[in-house]
Design a protein around this motif. Structure first.
Motif, PDB file in Angstrom:
ATOM      1  N   LEU A  76     -25.333  -1.390  21.823  1.00 11.04           N
ATOM      2  CA  LEU A  76     -23.880  -1.261  21.987  1.00 11.04           C
ATOM      3  C   LEU A  76     -23.305  -2.472  22.709  1.00 11.04           C
ATOM      4  O   LEU A  76     -23.989  -3.114  23.524  1.00 11.04           O
ATOM      5  CB  LEU A  76     -23.548  -0.001  22.808  1.00 11.04           C
ATOM      6  CG  LEU A  76     -23.960   1.344  22.205  1.00 11.04           C
ATOM      7  CD1 LEU A  76     -23.683   2.469  23.210  1.00 11.04           C
ATOM      8  CD2 LEU A  76     -23.233   1.617  20.895  1.00 11.04           C
ATOM      9  N   GLN A 102     -21.109   4.762  29.712  1.00  9.66           N
ATOM     10  CA  GLN A 102     -20.081   5.800  29.510  1.00  9.66           C
ATOM     11  C   GLN A 102     -20.693   6.977  28.769  1.00  9.66           C
ATOM     12  O   GLN A 102     -19.987   7.795  28.177  1.00  9.66           O
ATOM     13  CB  GLN A 102     -18.908   5.230  28.700  1.00  9.66           C
ATOM     14  CG  GLN A 102     -18.201   4.079  29.385  1.00  9.66           C
ATOM     15  CD  GLN A 102     -17.223   3.353  28.473  1.00  9.66           C
ATOM     16  OE1 GLN A 102     -16.636   3.935  27.560  1.00  9.66           O
ATOM     17  NE2 GLN A 102     -17.053   2.064  28.706  1.00  9.66           N
ATOM     18  N   ILE A 159     -39.918   0.288  23.207  1.00 14.29           N
ATOM     19  CA  ILE A 159     -39.052  -0.228  24.274  1.00 14.29           C
ATOM     20  C   ILE A 159     -39.814  -1.205  25.170  1.00 14.29           C
ATOM     21  O   ILE A 159     -40.942  -0.920  25.587  1.00 14.29           O
ATOM     22  CB  ILE A 159     -38.514   0.955  25.124  1.00 14.29           C
ATOM     23  CG1 ILE A 159     -37.858   2.021  24.222  1.00 14.29           C
ATOM     24  CG2 ILE A 159     -37.537   0.452  26.164  1.00 14.29           C
ATOM     25  CD1 ILE A 159     -37.328   3.230  24.976  1.00 14.29           C
ATOM     26  N   ARG A 190     -34.740  -0.544  31.459  1.00 14.45           N
ATOM     27  CA  ARG A 190     -34.486   0.758  32.102  1.00 14.45           C
ATOM     28  C   ARG A 190     -33.402   1.541  31.351  1.00 14.45           C
ATOM     29  O   ARG A 190     -33.469   2.746  31.222  1.00 14.45           O
ATOM     30  CB  ARG A 190     -34.019   0.561  33.557  1.00 14.45           C
ATOM     31  CG  ARG A 190     -35.022  -0.102  34.486  1.00 14.45           C
ATOM     32  CD  ARG A 190     -36.310   0.681  34.655  1.00 14.45           C
ATOM     33  NE  ARG A 190     -36.110   2.111  34.794  1.00 14.45           N
ATOM     34  CZ  ARG A 190     -37.051   3.024  34.563  1.00 14.45           C
ATOM     35  NH1 ARG A 190     -38.255   2.647  34.194  1.00 14.45           N
ATOM     36  NH2 ARG A 190     -36.800   4.310  34.703  1.00 14.45           N
ATOM     37  N   SER A 193     -32.635   1.492  28.177  1.00 15.93           N
ATOM     38  CA  SER A 193     -33.130   2.061  26.932  1.00 15.93           C
ATOM     39  C   SER A 193     -34.083   3.223  27.198  1.00 15.93           C
ATOM     40  O   SER A 193     -34.067   4.236  26.482  1.00 15.93           O
ATOM     41  CB  SER A 193     -33.825   0.973  26.109  1.00 15.93           C
ATOM     42  OG  SER A 193     -34.245   1.507  24.879  1.00 15.93           O
ATOM     43  N   THR A 244     -32.068   6.196  28.125  1.00 19.06           N
ATOM     44  CA  THR A 244     -31.355   6.686  26.935  1.00 19.06           C
ATOM     45  C   THR A 244     -32.308   7.488  26.043  1.00 19.06           C
ATOM     46  O   THR A 244     -31.967   8.582  25.576  1.00 19.06           O
ATOM     47  CB  THR A 244     -30.745   5.493  26.168  1.00 19.06           C
ATOM     48  OG1 THR A 244     -29.854   4.803  27.050  1.00 19.06           O
ATOM     49  CG2 THR A 244     -29.995   5.936  24.934  1.00 19.06           C
TER      50      THR A 244
HETATM   51  C1  LIG Z   1     -29.537   1.005  25.797  1.00 15.46           C
HETATM   52  C2  LIG Z   1     -28.033   1.180  25.668  1.00 15.46           C
HETATM   53  C3  LIG Z   1     -27.654   1.539  24.233  1.00 15.46           C
HETATM   54  C4  LIG Z   1     -27.610   2.330  26.612  1.00 15.46           C
HETATM   55  O1  LIG Z   1     -26.235   2.573  26.359  1.00 15.46           O
HETATM   56  P1  LIG Z   1     -25.256   3.256  27.413  1.00 15.46           P
HETATM   57  O2  LIG Z   1     -24.083   3.736  26.635  1.00 15.46           O
HETATM   58  O3  LIG Z   1     -24.991   2.356  28.566  1.00 15.46           O
HETATM   59  O4  LIG Z   1     -26.131   4.485  27.901  1.00 15.46           O
HETATM   60  P2  LIG Z   1     -25.585   5.799  28.612  1.00 15.46           P
HETATM   61  O5  LIG Z   1     -24.323   5.516  29.365  1.00 15.46           O
HETATM   62  O6  LIG Z   1     -25.565   6.914  27.626  1.00 15.46           O
HETATM   63  O7  LIG Z   1     -26.736   6.071  29.649  1.00 15.46           O
HETATM   64  C5  LIG Z   1     -27.940   6.686  29.264  1.00 15.46           C
HETATM   65  C6  LIG Z   1     -28.842   6.700  30.463  1.00 15.46           C
HETATM   66  O8  LIG Z   1     -29.247   5.363  30.748  1.00 15.46           O
HETATM   67  C7  LIG Z   1     -28.974   5.058  32.109  1.00 15.46           C
HETATM   68  N1  LIG Z   1     -28.654   3.641  32.163  1.00 15.46           N
HETATM   69  C8  LIG Z   1     -27.716   2.984  31.436  1.00 15.46           C
HETATM   70  N2  LIG Z   1     -27.730   1.681  31.765  1.00 15.46           N
HETATM   71  C9  LIG Z   1     -28.685   1.534  32.690  1.00 15.46           C
HETATM   72  C10 LIG Z   1     -29.187   0.406  33.388  1.00 15.46           C
HETATM   73  N3  LIG Z   1     -28.681  -0.818  33.193  1.00 15.46           N
HETATM   74  N4  LIG Z   1     -30.201   0.595  34.275  1.00 15.46           N
HETATM   75  C11 LIG Z   1     -30.722   1.818  34.470  1.00 15.46           C
HETATM   76  N5  LIG Z   1     -30.299   2.931  33.815  1.00 15.46           N
HETATM   77  C12 LIG Z   1     -29.284   2.775  32.947  1.00 15.46           C
HETATM   78  C13 LIG Z   1     -27.791   5.935  32.452  1.00 15.46           C
HETATM   79  O9  LIG Z   1     -27.684   6.100  33.843  1.00 15.46           O
HETATM   80  C14 LIG Z   1     -28.149   7.208  31.727  1.00 15.46           C
HETATM   81  O10 LIG Z   1     -29.120   7.964  32.404  1.00 15.46           O
HETATM   82  P3  LIG Z   1     -28.709   9.133  33.458  1.00 15.46           P
HETATM   83  O11 LIG Z   1     -27.695   9.967  32.779  1.00 15.46           O
HETATM   84  O12 LIG Z   1     -30.018   9.789  33.706  1.00 15.46           O
HETATM   85  O13 LIG Z   1     -28.138   8.428  34.634  1.00 15.46           O
HETATM   86  C15 LIG Z   1     -27.273  -0.115  26.121  1.00 15.46           C
HETATM   87  O14 LIG Z   1     -27.697  -0.446  27.418  1.00 15.46           O
HETATM   88  C16 LIG Z   1     -27.527  -1.307  25.198  1.00 15.46           C
HETATM   89  O15 LIG Z   1     -26.901  -1.442  24.149  1.00 15.46           O
HETATM   90  N6  LIG Z   1     -28.444  -2.205  25.611  1.00 15.46           N
HETATM   91  C17 LIG Z   1     -28.722  -3.448  24.856  1.00 15.46           C
HETATM   92  C18 LIG Z   1     -29.478  -3.189  23.578  1.00 15.46           C
HETATM   93  C19 LIG Z   1     -30.828  -2.554  23.845  1.00 15.46           C
HETATM   94  O16 LIG Z   1     -31.578  -2.990  24.730  1.00 15.46           O
HETATM   95  N7  LIG Z   1     -31.140  -1.538  23.038  1.00 15.46           N
HETATM   96  C20 LIG Z   1     -32.405  -0.830  23.137  1.00 15.46           C
HETATM   97  C21 LIG Z   1     -33.517  -1.597  22.508  1.00 15.46           C
HETATM   98  S1  LIG Z   1     -35.067  -0.698  22.647  1.00 15.46           S
END
Ligand SMILES: CC(C)(COP(=O)(O)OP(=O)(O)OC[C@H]1O[C@@H](n2cnc3c(N)ncnc32)[C@H](O)[C@@H]1OP(=O)(O)O)[C@@H](O)C(=O)NCCC(=O)NCCS
Length: 179
Positions: free
Chosen positions: A104, A111, A138, A143, A145, A148
């Motif tokens: 994303l 969010q 992953i 962290r 991912s 998530t």
């Molecule tokens: C992975 C990704 C999709 C998560 O999206 P997001 O919308 O921020 O995730 P959410 O808000 O739904 O959070 C999901 C969980 O992750 C945790 N989280 C999100 N970002 C975090 C971070 N930077 N460090 C630690 N935990 C994190 C949240 O706290 C939540 O857990 P909790 O409810 O137990 O607290 C986003 O960080 C992303 O696009 N990353 C780059 C692409 C990537 O690495 N994709 C995965 C490849 S394997």
């Protein structure tokens, strides 16, 4: 503008739909962001690499797996393209696997959207596609991912070497009938 394509799946706040040629700009903006691509072994992609990947999506992706793929992720409220998420086929250590994939735009992180789409992909994989199991591959340092994947019910199964990188393999089995 291309005609509006069919929706693959919909959540409270997001729609996944097949890619359109006009997604190139926003897709490149995602792939050009070093933070977004931090845990991908190849890092950021060039405009040409993004175009190549988009062409593959536009041609229908993997012909052996027409119901899997990566899809444009649209924020319903704004109508904006904010990511690319979906289901990816792999053969890992002699076994066919399907990975849930989510990426994303940074402005939309933390969010709950990642968890929302991961849960919807798991539901789609099990209910619509009747897959027996889903995985996530992953980087153990990613962290966000890991959290998530865990929010979608996946659990750490083992560590593997995947396409030259050390990966944590998270997995979930389809619920047994009646459970
Ligand atoms: C992975 C990704 C999709 C998560 O999206 P997001 O919308 O921020 O995730 P959410 O808000 O739904 O959070 C999901 C969980 O992750 C945790 N989280 C999100 N970002 C975090 C971070 N930077 N460090 C630690 N935990 C994190 C949240 O706290 C939540 O857990 P909790 O409810 O137990 O607290 C986003 O960080 C992303 O696009 N990353 C780059 C692409 C990537 O690495 N994709 C995965 C490849 S394997």
């Amino acid at each position: 503008m291309s005609p509006r394509p069919a929706v693959i799946l919909e959540t409270g706040r997001l729609i996944l739909r097949p890619f359109l040629p006009e997604d190139l700009g926003p897709l490149f903006a995602l792939y050009d962001d070093p933070e977004v691509r931090r845990y991908f072994p190849g890092g950021t992609l060039t405009y040409e690499q993004t175009q190549e990947e988009l062409d593959w999506f536009l041609q229908g992706g993997d012909p052996d797996h027409p119901r899997l793929g990566l899809w444009a992720t649209i924020h319903k409220e704004s109508g904006r393209f904010i990511g690319r998420c979906g289901l990816i086929p792999w053969a890992i250590e002699g076994r066919d696997e399907v990975e849930i994939a989510y990426l994303l735009d940074r402005a939309h992180w933390r969010q709950g959207l990642g968890a929302e789409i991961a849960q919807a992909l798991v539901h789609h994989g099990f209910e619509a596609l009747r897959l027996p199991r889903l995985i996530a591959l992953i980087d153990p340092a990613n962290r966000a991912s890991i959290a998530t994947a865990e929010k979608a019910g996946l659990r750490l199964e083992r560590h593997i070497e995947h396409e030259g990188s050390a990966c944590a393999l998270y997995a979930i089995r389809a619920p047994s009938p009646g459970s």
